[in-house]
Design a protein around this motif. Structure first.
Motif, PDB file in Angstrom:
ATOM      1  N   MET A  61      45.712  29.193  15.942  1.00 61.22           N
ATOM      2  CA  MET A  61      44.475  28.800  15.262  1.00 61.22           C
ATOM      3  C   MET A  61      44.591  29.118  13.783  1.00 61.22           C
ATOM      4  SD  MET A  61      42.769  31.849  14.530  1.00 61.22           S
ATOM      5  CE  MET A  61      43.010  33.532  15.039  1.00 61.22           C
ATOM      6  N   LYS A  62      43.616  28.621  13.052  1.00 62.55           N
ATOM      7  CA  LYS A  62      43.460  28.949  11.638  1.00 62.55           C
ATOM      8  C   LYS A  62      42.336  29.978  11.573  1.00 62.55           C
ATOM      9  CE  LYS A  62      43.753  25.745   8.668  1.00 62.55           C
ATOM     10  NZ  LYS A  62      43.688  24.669   7.696  1.00 62.55           N
ATOM     11  N   PHE A  88      36.478  33.985  11.568  1.00 58.32           N
ATOM     12  CA  PHE A  88      36.130  32.687  12.127  1.00 58.32           C
ATOM     13  C   PHE A  88      37.397  31.941  12.543  1.00 58.32           C
ATOM     14  CE2 PHE A  88      34.836  28.217  11.873  1.00 58.32           C
ATOM     15  CZ  PHE A  88      33.653  28.242  12.607  1.00 58.32           C
ATOM     16  N   PRO A  89      37.860  32.160  13.792  1.00 58.87           N
ATOM     17  CA  PRO A  89      38.998  31.377  14.272  1.00 58.87           C
ATOM     18  C   PRO A  89      38.554  29.945  14.531  1.00 58.87           C
ATOM     19  CG  PRO A  89      38.189  32.852  15.991  1.00 58.87           C
ATOM     20  CD  PRO A  89      37.393  33.133  14.764  1.00 58.87           C
ATOM     21  N   ASN A  90      39.388  28.986  14.132  1.00 60.28           N
ATOM     22  CA  ASN A  90      39.016  27.586  14.336  1.00 60.28           C
ATOM     23  C   ASN A  90      40.251  26.732  14.611  1.00 60.28           C
ATOM     24  OD1 ASN A  90      39.536  26.204  11.421  1.00 60.28           O
ATOM     25  ND2 ASN A  90      38.791  28.302  11.156  1.00 60.28           N
ATOM     26  N   TRP A  91      40.001  25.632  15.298  1.00 63.36           N
ATOM     27  CA  TRP A  91      41.052  24.719  15.742  1.00 63.36           C
ATOM     28  C   TRP A  91      40.647  23.289  15.415  1.00 63.36           C
ATOM     29  CZ3 TRP A  91      38.879  28.715  18.318  1.00 63.36           C
ATOM     30  CH2 TRP A  91      39.718  29.730  18.777  1.00 63.36           C
ATOM     31  N   LYS A  92      41.636  22.447  15.153  1.00 60.77           N
ATOM     32  CA  LYS A  92      41.416  21.007  15.006  1.00 60.77           C
ATOM     33  C   LYS A  92      42.057  20.325  16.195  1.00 60.77           C
ATOM     34  CE  LYS A  92      40.768  19.414  10.382  1.00 60.77           C
ATOM     35  NZ  LYS A  92      41.274  18.691   9.258  1.00 60.77           N
ATOM     36  N   ASN A 102      40.817  23.867  26.197  1.00 57.85           N
ATOM     37  CA  ASN A 102      40.305  25.224  26.342  1.00 57.85           C
ATOM     38  C   ASN A 102      41.220  26.208  25.643  1.00 57.85           C
ATOM     39  OD1 ASN A 102      42.363  26.275  28.247  1.00 57.85           O
ATOM     40  ND2 ASN A 102      41.496  24.748  29.617  1.00 57.85           N
ATOM     41  N   VAL A 103      40.665  27.360  25.377  1.00 56.56           N
ATOM     42  CA  VAL A 103      41.415  28.440  24.756  1.00 56.56           C
ATOM     43  C   VAL A 103      40.923  29.742  25.381  1.00 56.56           C
ATOM     44  CG1 VAL A 103      39.794  28.715  22.824  1.00 56.56           C
ATOM     45  CG2 VAL A 103      42.164  29.449  22.552  1.00 56.56           C
ATOM     46  N   VAL A 104      41.841  30.681  25.553  1.00 58.50           N
ATOM     47  CA  VAL A 104      41.475  32.002  26.057  1.00 58.50           C
ATOM     48  C   VAL A 104      41.524  32.969  24.881  1.00 58.50           C
ATOM     49  CG1 VAL A 104      42.123  33.879  27.609  1.00 58.50           C
ATOM     50  CG2 VAL A 104      42.403  31.499  28.345  1.00 58.50           C
ATOM     51  N   ILE A 105      40.431  33.702  24.706  1.00 60.55           N
ATOM     52  CA  ILE A 105      40.322  34.684  23.627  1.00 60.55           C
ATOM     53  C   ILE A 105      40.211  36.068  24.258  1.00 60.55           C
ATOM     54  CG2 ILE A 105      38.945  35.484  21.670  1.00 60.55           C
ATOM     55  CD1 ILE A 105      37.924  32.573  21.420  1.00 60.55           C
TER      56      ILE A 105
END
Length: 112
Positions: A61-62, A88-92, A102-105
């Protein structure tokens, strides 16, 4: 993206900072502003209270980071006061109809 707010009591103490494996930040303080690309894990370290928070992500992520500050009037001048730090993790990504993403945090608290 997902917003996390962490109150670290001060934005400029040398003993509270961000740490990214293999990345040397110009300003790693909790009051710093910046963006880091291609991150899967990072730490927020508090050497004063002797703990670290470890954030992990199943997908790169960014990460944007910046402080929340308030402005107040103080004896003839305006003064900034640190309130907290935003990560603020973010994805495009683009989804086709009926496609999932989906993403696991993970978050871990460790005494140091």
């Amino acid at each position: 993206g997902i917003e996390f707010n962490l109150s670290m009591l001060t934005g400029d103490a040398l003993d509270r900072y961000y740490k990214f494996a293999g990345i040397n930040l110009n300003d790693k303080s909790m009051g710093s502003v910046g963006e880091v690309d291609c991150v899967k894990e990072f730490k927020v370290i508090d050497n004063w209270h002797k703990f670290e928070l470890i954030f992990g992500f199943s997908k790169d992520m960014k990460l944007w980071r910046f402080p929340i500050e308030t402005i107040s009037q103080s004896v003839g001048k305006l003064e900034k006061s640190y309130q907290s730090s935003v990560i603020f993790p973010n994805w495009k990504f683009n989804l086709k109809p009926n496609e999932n993403w989906n993403v696991v945090i993970t978050q871990e608290f460790k005494r140091i």
